[in-house]
Design an enzyme around this catalytic site. Structure first.
Site, PDB file in Angstrom:
ATOM      1  N   ASP A 127     -30.484   0.786 -21.227  1.00 49.39           N
ATOM      2  CA  ASP A 127     -29.123   1.082 -21.648  1.00 49.39           C
ATOM      3  C   ASP A 127     -28.739   0.127 -22.782  1.00 49.39           C
ATOM      4  OD1 ASP A 127     -26.692   2.424 -21.496  1.00 49.39           O
ATOM      5  OD2 ASP A 127     -25.840   0.978 -20.101  1.00 49.39           O
ATOM      6  N   TYR A 129     -25.794  -0.914 -26.039  1.00 49.64           N
ATOM      7  CA  TYR A 129     -24.400  -1.390 -26.095  1.00 49.64           C
ATOM      8  C   TYR A 129     -24.005  -1.280 -27.558  1.00 49.64           C
ATOM      9  CZ  TYR A 129     -20.810  -4.998 -24.795  1.00 49.64           C
ATOM     10  OH  TYR A 129     -19.668  -5.717 -24.519  1.00 49.64           O
ATOM     11  N   HIS A 134     -16.422  -0.156 -28.674  1.00 50.84           N
ATOM     12  CA  HIS A 134     -16.513  -0.463 -27.237  1.00 50.84           C
ATOM     13  C   HIS A 134     -16.749  -1.958 -27.017  1.00 50.84           C
ATOM     14  CE1 HIS A 134     -17.709  -0.285 -23.030  1.00 50.84           C
ATOM     15  NE2 HIS A 134     -18.880  -0.798 -23.336  1.00 50.84           N
ATOM     16  N   ARG A 143     -12.648 -11.671 -22.759  1.00 48.14           N
ATOM     17  CA  ARG A 143     -12.591 -13.008 -23.374  1.00 48.14           C
ATOM     18  C   ARG A 143     -11.458 -13.010 -24.387  1.00 48.14           C
ATOM     19  NH1 ARG A 143     -18.004 -11.379 -23.392  1.00 48.14           N
ATOM     20  NH2 ARG A 143     -17.783 -10.663 -25.549  1.00 48.14           N
ATOM     21  N   GLU A 200     -19.009   5.654 -17.922  1.00 54.83           N
ATOM     22  CA  GLU A 200     -19.314   5.332 -19.311  1.00 54.83           C
ATOM     23  C   GLU A 200     -19.909   6.586 -19.939  1.00 54.83           C
ATOM     24  OE1 GLU A 200     -21.617   1.674 -19.612  1.00 54.83           O
ATOM     25  OE2 GLU A 200     -19.779   0.501 -19.390  1.00 54.83           O
ATOM     26  N   GLU A 202     -21.982   8.392 -22.415  1.00 56.08           N
ATOM     27  CA  GLU A 202     -23.099   7.961 -23.248  1.00 56.08           C
ATOM     28  C   GLU A 202     -23.976   9.150 -23.646  1.00 56.08           C
ATOM     29  OE1 GLU A 202     -25.262   4.567 -21.984  1.00 56.08           O
ATOM     30  OE2 GLU A 202     -23.556   3.634 -20.966  1.00 56.08           O
ATOM     31  N   ASP A 234     -22.952   6.682 -17.243  1.00 55.59           N
ATOM     32  CA  ASP A 234     -23.438   5.432 -16.658  1.00 55.59           C
ATOM     33  C   ASP A 234     -22.328   4.854 -15.772  1.00 55.59           C
ATOM     34  OD1 ASP A 234     -25.045   3.168 -16.260  1.00 55.59           O
ATOM     35  OD2 ASP A 234     -24.127   2.129 -17.947  1.00 55.59           O
ATOM     36  N   ARG A 238     -16.797  -2.048 -12.006  1.00 56.06           N
ATOM     37  CA  ARG A 238     -16.432  -3.195 -12.857  1.00 56.06           C
ATOM     38  C   ARG A 238     -16.258  -4.482 -12.079  1.00 56.06           C
ATOM     39  NH1 ARG A 238     -18.268  -1.287 -17.459  1.00 56.06           N
ATOM     40  NH2 ARG A 238     -17.230   0.629 -18.087  1.00 56.06           N
ATOM     41  N   GLN A 241     -19.748  -5.742 -11.144  1.00 51.57           N
ATOM     42  CA  GLN A 241     -20.375  -6.190 -12.392  1.00 51.57           C
ATOM     43  C   GLN A 241     -19.829  -7.539 -12.865  1.00 51.57           C
ATOM     44  OE1 GLN A 241     -19.820  -3.231 -15.472  1.00 51.57           O
ATOM     45  NE2 GLN A 241     -20.735  -4.490 -17.072  1.00 51.57           N
ATOM     46  N   TYR A 245     -22.735 -10.580 -13.263  1.00 45.45           N
ATOM     47  CA  TYR A 245     -23.514 -10.377 -14.491  1.00 45.45           C
ATOM     48  C   TYR A 245     -23.848 -11.629 -15.277  1.00 45.45           C
ATOM     49  CZ  TYR A 245     -20.053 -10.819 -18.257  1.00 45.45           C
ATOM     50  OH  TYR A 245     -19.153 -11.301 -19.174  1.00 45.45           O
ATOM     51  N   LYS A 254     -24.210  -1.245 -11.735  1.00 46.47           N
ATOM     52  CA  LYS A 254     -24.668  -0.059 -12.467  1.00 46.47           C
ATOM     53  C   LYS A 254     -25.729   0.736 -11.714  1.00 46.47           C
ATOM     54  CE  LYS A 254     -22.984  -1.213 -16.714  1.00 46.47           C
ATOM     55  NZ  LYS A 254     -22.309  -0.300 -17.652  1.00 46.47           N
ATOM     56  N   THR A 258     -26.730   6.928 -12.101  1.00 44.09           N
ATOM     57  CA  THR A 258     -26.574   7.247 -13.515  1.00 44.09           C
ATOM     58  C   THR A 258     -26.810   8.743 -13.623  1.00 44.09           C
ATOM     59  OG1 THR A 258     -27.537   5.094 -14.055  1.00 44.09           O
ATOM     60  CG2 THR A 258     -27.402   6.706 -15.844  1.00 44.09           C
ATOM     61  N   THR A 349     -21.788   2.957 -23.972  1.00 42.15           N
ATOM     62  CA  THR A 349     -20.533   3.685 -24.021  1.00 42.15           C
ATOM     63  C   THR A 349     -20.180   4.072 -25.447  1.00 42.15           C
ATOM     64  OG1 THR A 349     -19.796   2.345 -22.174  1.00 42.15           O
ATOM     65  CG2 THR A 349     -18.107   3.589 -23.345  1.00 42.15           C
ATOM     66  N   GLU A 363     -11.574   0.629 -20.967  1.00 37.30           N
ATOM     67  CA  GLU A 363     -10.902   0.598 -22.269  1.00 37.30           C
ATOM     68  C   GLU A 363      -9.668   1.496 -22.287  1.00 37.30           C
ATOM     69  OE1 GLU A 363     -13.748   0.848 -25.827  1.00 37.30           O
ATOM     70  OE2 GLU A 363     -14.948   1.457 -24.105  1.00 37.30           O
TER      71      GLU A 363
END
Lengths: 416, 416
Positions: A127, A129, A134, A143, A200, A202, A234, A238, A241, A245, A254, A258, A349, A363
């Site tokens: 997968d 990114y 995104h 962050r 997600e 994808e 996907d 959250r 994760q 992670y 995850k 899928t 995503t 999002e």
């Protein structure tokens, strides 16, 4: 304006899938025999039966119970089989032979509906990114005081391996996963059903031709190795994760499911969808550099739609993806990692620049701060039990027509 | 005191592998037929031939070209096959039948040597991070001013998916990977052969019995699902890994090759090696809690040795691992992820509390600051082209005897 299935799945499309007919006994008497199907309008051609009836040399490949042998056969064979299918379906001389082998997707009530299966054995699942929008949104959410993109983001397509064994075909219910998650402010984690279950949206790429261990696959060889594309959801927990992670990446957040669309659209059906990717803001190392004057456009203009319980909630544009699939394949193999038939790599995503183009609830609801309002008056920060999510997509075809990518759908079942 | 192969690979061990005899034609005439072998002292029993000669009902399982069918057959069959093998090899009544089917591992010079193959198709490969000593050392090296362990480390066995398609059998050369790495102080990355190529001494666990999607596998069911163990070297390019791994974890720094020993030692051969894991410093959630009065000890007393070009450089003790394989399996499936036959999960680098017990060069040389001195006067911070790394291990068996786990070995070839 409604687009007809005849337009979305005409002779310029011809995606492949694997189906069975409930009640149709397998060779050994047991589970219904799996057959390769080719979607044509609102029908599915029994491709193996057609090949056999027309004496095609591709009969063994098309009578297989999986797309595996066809995927492994390589690009010249993919092109030859595609040309044959266009002839079988388009040439009136074959109509009498082919018509009885076109099975309706929506049969009369008393007839059994076709069952769709995962069309190939997934070898390794990776997968990526690859959407700057995104990654930037996620960075801002997680962050808020730092740079939204990590320093490596513009230099390489970030990716990680996922669980191939839990890739499931569209329509498979998704049991809400349980796991460890630490509530804000708590010292220790608790265990229980995920409270922040997400999707997600994808696009997945399916590898046909394998490569040798130790030999990178350059961008120019992309079309020799990749057979086609499929829509992919996907599913992501959250809260699980977020706790797990750091430092080695997503794992149980995850790996529970899928979902993959039943139809694999050959790259050859997407020639009119090729488009230049976004302008590169940073110089790229040679193995990823697609900015030269001779570079072929490797972006794809796929228009995705995301539906939650039937309501359109987002329209992510695949053309906005910063990293192309050709770059992803070149990166994935740059260290000499080999490819196997059935490898599946997904884009990450798909999110565009506008709020209505975001490919996940994280999002779309800004981590739950701005819940979606559904027509029935309900609100959603994340998925509720019973929710059904469907992704669809189309791409420009020849002469203004559209190429349909089918759909990938799944309903959330309560945690066990 | 030298330990003889007869002791390390006696009737209490009997590990399984897959071999071929160069020049021995396959059924269809071509590549040498793959056969299931059982190691006995310095010999390999052609298990399928023995089963056939002795009229065993297990003949089809043991004449397969891979351990797959045996792995899938489940624990009662594993036990029954093991009992049969002990009888065939240990009962003098069978000597005349069995002796000609014992092939020497070190045949006379004019005879072909056996070739060993990956003994099963790896489904999903997961790598854990279960040594507190390793994780602490790595944390100190990479984040000298922070807490060495992340807040989640004592609450869950951290893991991530790796690349199943690049798991290779012992003896396969490892081409030095190239990739992006950013030199200290540089703004942008460069591309080239890894300068910090490392090993990770690990123990892999092989899943036999599959599980259903949506159904976690509790610790108590560990032995119903896991068939056995194998030594594993998780080759790692530290410079590639350091630049890529934030935020989604290791990818190309690991995916170029993972070496597996040719012998899979059944868990039943390691009953005498079971031991209590280290004292748990944090309360564990119920699905991971192995501290109850009825808890069976799920640690394993495996003594690893790491050789670099024939020189012993480390002796990592597997008994020091904080997280057990039973906890790893329970965690891996806690979200409902299903298991497939052939799933492989590895412990993560095995490091003990002492400097001479560290399982990778990153720790052994403290990121290159304290190079190893080899007997030929050369120094090593990381691996040089031509270097050969070999991991071996043994475990306590009955009556003070030793159970050998064989070895996993690989030589570094220059970058292409």
């Amino acid at each position: 304006m409604a687009v007809t299935p005849q337009e979305l799945f005409g002779l310029d499309n011809l995606p492949y899938g694997v189906f069975s007919i409930p009640g149709d006994p397998g060779e050994s008497g047991e589970p219904a025999r799996r057959r390769i199907g080719v979607r044509y309008g609102d029908h599915v051609l029994d491709a193996g039966a057609a090949a056999h009836a027309l004496g095609s040399p591709h009969t063994p490949l098309l009578r297989a119970p999986s797309l595996g042998p066809l995927l492994a056969a390589g690009r010249p064979v993919w092109q030859s089989v595609r040309a044959a299918l266009r002839d079988w379906l388009g040439n009136p001389a074959h109509r009498e032979t082919v018509s009885p082998l076109l099975l309706p997707l929506h049969p009369p009530a008393e007839s059994p509906r076709l069952t769709f299966h995962l069309p190939f054995d997934v070898a390794d699942y990776v997968d990526f990114y690859a959407s700057e929008h995104h990654a930037t949104n996620v960075g801002r959410i997680f962050r808020p005081d730092g740079e939204p993109l990590t320093p490596n983001w513009k230099h390489l397509p970030i990716g990680y391996h996922g669980r191939a064994g839990t890739v499931v075909v569209s329509g498979t219910p998704v049991v809400r996963p349980s796991g460890q998650r630490r509530p804000p402010g708590a010292e220790a984690p608790g265990f229980g059903p995920s409270r922040r279950l997400d999707i997600e949206a994808e696009v997945g790429f399916v590898v046909g031709t394998p490569s040798e261990l130790g030999s990178p696959v350059p961008m120019a060889a992309f079309r020799d190795h990749v057979f086609g594309v499929a829509l992919l959801n996907d599913w992501s927990a959250r809260d699980i994760q977020a706790w797990e992670y750091v430092p080695l990446g997503p794992f149980l957040g995850k790996s529970f499911a899928t979902s993959l669309s039943p139809w694999i659209t050959p790259l050859d059906a997407l020639e009119h969808a090729r488009t230049a990717p976004p302008r590169r803001t940073h110089p790229l190392l040679p193995y990823l550099d697609d900015t030269g004057p001779d570079a072929e456009p490797q972006g794809l203009d796929l228009r995705l739609s995301v539906y939650l319980n039937g309501t359109l909630i987002s329209e992510p544009p695949f053309s906005a993806m910063y990293w192309t699939a050709a770059q992803q394949l070149a990166h994935l193999t740059a260290n000499g990692a080999s490819l196997r038939t059935g490898d599946l790599f997904a884009s990450g995503t798909v999110s565009g620049p506008e709020p209505g183009q975001r490919g996940c609830l994280l999002e779309l609801t800004w981590s739950g701060a701005e819940p979606l309002r559904l027509p029935d008056g309900e609100e959603r920060a994340f998925l509720a039990d019973g929710d059904e999510v469907t992704l669809t997509a189309w791409a420009p075809g020849p002469d203004g027509a559209r190429i349909g990518l089918g759909e990938v759908s799944g309903r959330v079942l309560p945690a066990r």
